[in-house]
Design a protein around this motif. Sequence first.
Motif, mmCIF file in Angstrom:
data_model
loop_
_atom_site.group_PDB
_atom_site.id
_atom_site.type_symbol
_atom_site.label_atom_id
_atom_site.label_comp_id
_atom_site.label_asym_id
_atom_site.label_seq_id
_atom_site.Cartn_x
_atom_site.Cartn_y
_atom_site.Cartn_z
ATOM 1 N N LYS A 1 26.702 -37.685 -39.193
ATOM 2 C CA LYS A 1 26.760 -36.226 -39.284
ATOM 3 C C LYS A 1 25.318 -35.721 -39.341
ATOM 4 C CE LYS A 1 31.129 -36.443 -41.663
ATOM 5 N NZ LYS A 1 31.903 -36.176 -42.859
ATOM 6 N N THR A 2 25.078 -34.563 -38.716
ATOM 7 C CA THR A 2 23.723 -34.029 -38.677
ATOM 8 C C THR A 2 23.689 -32.530 -38.948
ATOM 9 O OG1 THR A 2 23.804 -33.680 -36.280
ATOM 10 C CG2 THR A 2 22.884 -35.782 -37.051
ATOM 11 N N VAL A 3 22.495 -32.094 -39.335
ATOM 12 C CA VAL A 3 22.181 -30.681 -39.562
ATOM 13 C C VAL A 3 20.822 -30.446 -38.928
ATOM 14 C CG1 VAL A 3 21.579 -28.980 -41.360
ATOM 15 C CG2 VAL A 3 23.512 -30.534 -41.715
ATOM 16 N N PHE A 4 20.580 -29.232 -38.472
ATOM 17 C CA PHE A 4 19.284 -28.864 -37.912
ATOM 18 C C PHE A 4 18.789 -27.597 -38.584
ATOM 19 C CE2 PHE A 4 16.932 -26.904 -34.136
ATOM 20 C CZ PHE A 4 15.778 -27.645 -34.362
ATOM 21 N N ILE A 5 17.549 -27.643 -39.079
ATOM 22 C CA ILE A 5 16.903 -26.489 -39.699
ATOM 23 C C ILE A 5 15.597 -26.240 -38.958
ATOM 24 C CG2 ILE A 5 15.860 -25.552 -41.797
ATOM 25 C CD1 ILE A 5 17.803 -27.362 -43.404
ATOM 26 N N CYS A 6 15.440 -25.029 -38.445
ATOM 27 C CA CYS A 6 14.241 -24.692 -37.674
ATOM 28 C C CYS A 6 13.811 -23.268 -38.024
ATOM 29 C CB CYS A 6 14.543 -24.809 -36.178
ATOM 30 S SG CYS A 6 13.107 -24.660 -35.113
ATOM 31 N N ALA A 7 12.498 -23.082 -38.208
ATOM 32 C CA ALA A 7 11.951 -21.763 -38.525
ATOM 33 C C ALA A 7 10.966 -21.332 -37.446
ATOM 34 C CB ALA A 7 11.250 -21.800 -39.882
ATOM 35 N N MET B 1 24.105 -38.822 -28.827
ATOM 36 C CA MET B 1 24.130 -39.815 -29.906
ATOM 37 C C MET B 1 25.481 -39.892 -30.621
ATOM 38 S SD MET B 1 21.263 -41.391 -29.822
ATOM 39 C CE MET B 1 21.363 -42.275 -31.372
ATOM 40 N N HIS B 2 26.453 -39.113 -30.186
ATOM 41 C CA HIS B 2 27.781 -39.086 -30.815
ATOM 42 C C HIS B 2 27.693 -38.681 -32.288
ATOM 43 C CE1 HIS B 2 29.210 -40.936 -27.159
ATOM 44 N NE2 HIS B 2 28.334 -41.904 -27.319
ATOM 45 N N PHE B 3 26.779 -37.735 -32.569
ATOM 46 C CA PHE B 3 26.664 -37.176 -33.910
ATOM 47 C C PHE B 3 27.709 -36.071 -34.075
ATOM 48 C CE2 PHE B 3 21.761 -37.935 -33.863
ATOM 49 C CZ PHE B 3 21.923 -39.239 -34.267
ATOM 50 N N GLU B 4 27.995 -35.743 -35.320
ATOM 51 C CA GLU B 4 28.841 -34.594 -35.633
ATOM 52 C C GLU B 4 27.950 -33.532 -36.261
ATOM 53 O OE1 GLU B 4 32.333 -33.203 -38.734
ATOM 54 O OE2 GLU B 4 32.078 -35.348 -38.362
ATOM 55 N N ASP B 5 27.788 -32.416 -35.566
ATOM 56 C CA ASP B 5 26.946 -31.318 -36.063
ATOM 57 C C ASP B 5 27.666 -30.588 -37.191
ATOM 58 O OD1 ASP B 5 25.027 -29.250 -36.296
ATOM 59 O OD2 ASP B 5 26.141 -28.035 -34.849
ATOM 60 N N LEU B 6 27.025 -30.545 -38.359
ATOM 61 C CA LEU B 6 27.593 -29.820 -39.499
ATOM 62 C C LEU B 6 27.056 -28.404 -39.613
ATOM 63 C CD1 LEU B 6 27.564 -32.620 -42.235
ATOM 64 C CD2 LEU B 6 29.422 -31.954 -40.683
ATOM 65 N N GLY B 7 26.055 -28.077 -38.810
ATOM 66 C CA GLY B 7 25.523 -26.716 -38.829
ATOM 67 C C GLY B 7 24.042 -26.653 -38.566
ATOM 68 N N MET B 8 23.609 -25.443 -38.263
ATOM 69 C CA MET B 8 22.205 -25.189 -37.956
ATOM 70 C C MET B 8 21.739 -23.944 -38.688
ATOM 71 S SD MET B 8 22.023 -25.678 -33.831
ATOM 72 C CE MET B 8 23.591 -24.904 -33.469
ATOM 73 N N MET C 1 17.823 -43.939 -41.740
ATOM 74 C CA MET C 1 18.787 -43.298 -40.845
ATOM 75 C C MET C 1 20.077 -44.100 -40.752
ATOM 76 S SD MET C 1 16.335 -41.869 -37.805
ATOM 77 C CE MET C 1 17.555 -40.783 -37.061
ATOM 78 N N LEU C 2 19.957 -45.394 -40.738
ATOM 79 C CA LEU C 2 21.144 -46.242 -40.636
ATOM 80 C C LEU C 2 21.953 -46.269 -41.933
ATOM 81 C CD1 LEU C 2 19.654 -49.233 -38.604
ATOM 82 C CD2 LEU C 2 21.173 -47.417 -37.750
ATOM 83 N N SER C 3 21.309 -46.037 -43.059
ATOM 84 C CA SER C 3 21.983 -46.173 -44.351
ATOM 85 C C SER C 3 22.464 -44.855 -44.955
ATOM 86 C CB SER C 3 21.069 -46.883 -45.350
ATOM 87 O OG SER C 3 19.940 -46.081 -45.656
ATOM 88 N N HIS C 4 22.189 -43.735 -44.301
ATOM 89 C CA HIS C 4 22.616 -42.445 -44.841
ATOM 90 C C HIS C 4 23.774 -41.873 -44.020
ATOM 91 C CE1 HIS C 4 18.994 -42.817 -47.201
ATOM 92 N NE2 HIS C 4 19.351 -41.740 -47.879
ATOM 93 N N ASP C 5 24.570 -41.038 -44.674
ATOM 94 C CA ASP C 5 25.750 -40.448 -44.037
ATOM 95 C C ASP C 5 25.413 -39.225 -43.184
ATOM 96 O OD1 ASP C 5 27.575 -42.222 -45.521
ATOM 97 O OD2 ASP C 5 26.914 -41.044 -47.253
ATOM 98 N N VAL C 6 24.461 -38.430 -43.666
ATOM 99 C CA VAL C 6 24.071 -37.185 -43.007
ATOM 100 C C VAL C 6 22.572 -37.233 -42.748
ATOM 101 C CG1 VAL C 6 23.963 -34.664 -43.194
ATOM 102 C CG2 VAL C 6 25.910 -35.892 -44.189
ATOM 103 N N ILE C 7 22.175 -36.827 -41.548
ATOM 104 C CA ILE C 7 20.762 -36.751 -41.187
ATOM 105 C C ILE C 7 20.438 -35.292 -40.901
ATOM 106 C CG2 ILE C 7 18.978 -37.468 -39.556
ATOM 107 C CD1 ILE C 7 20.793 -39.961 -38.976
ATOM 108 N N VAL C 8 19.430 -34.775 -41.607
ATOM 109 C CA VAL C 8 19.014 -33.390 -41.445
ATOM 110 C C VAL C 8 17.652 -33.379 -40.760
ATOM 111 C CG1 VAL C 8 18.532 -31.210 -42.625
ATOM 112 C CG2 VAL C 8 20.260 -32.776 -43.552
#
Length: 178
Positions: free
Chosen positions: A113-119, A142-149, A72-79
Motif C-alpha cells: 500500500k502506498t501514499v504520496f505527499i507532494c508540496a 508495481m501493483h501497489f494499492e494507492d491509499l491517497g495523495m 521497503m520489503l518489511s513495511h506494509d505501507v510506503i509513503v
Amino acid sequence: MKILIIKGSPHIKGSSNLLTSQFIKGVQENHHEVTEFDVAHHHIAPCLGCEHCGMDGPCVQKDDMNELKELMLSHDVIVFVSPLYYFGISAQLKAAIDRIYSFTMKLSSMHKKTVFICAAWNSSKRTMDAVEAHYQALVDYMHFEDLGMILATGCGTPSMTSHSAFMKQAYELGKSID
C-alpha cells in the motif's frame, strides 16, 4: 501496521516534511509503527542501468539503498514524500525509486500500500498533473494499492503550508490508514 516514510526533500524543515509530520501524527494516533528514511540525506546513487540485477538480484552498488530496500520489503505501507521540482519529484527521491529496479519482481509481488505527499509553490491544480501521473504509473506498474495523495499546491514555504487546508488533509489521511 508498519509504515515507512521515504522523505525526498533536501529541506528538513520544508513544506513537504511539514505535511508529513501531520500525516505521521494521524497515523500514530491509530498506534501504527512509523519509520522515516530521508533519502535526501543518505547516500543513494543513481541506477547505472547495467542490468546486473535483472530486476530480481543484488545491485552492484554498495550504498544506503540496501537499507532502504530492507525497509521497503518489511513495511506494509510506503509513503513517498517530495517537494515538486519542475513538475516532478526531487532528484533524491527519483534516484531511490529508480533503484527499486533491482528488486522490482519481489516488491511488486507483495502488493504494498502506498501514499504520496507532494508540496508545490504554485497554487494551480494543473501544476501537479505530471507528478500525479508519474505516481499513478508507478502504482500501476508495481501493483501497489494507492491509499491517497496530498497534492499541496500553494505551499511554497512552511508558513504558507502551515496556514493551508492541506495540513488537516494530511492529518486526516494519516488517521484513515488502517
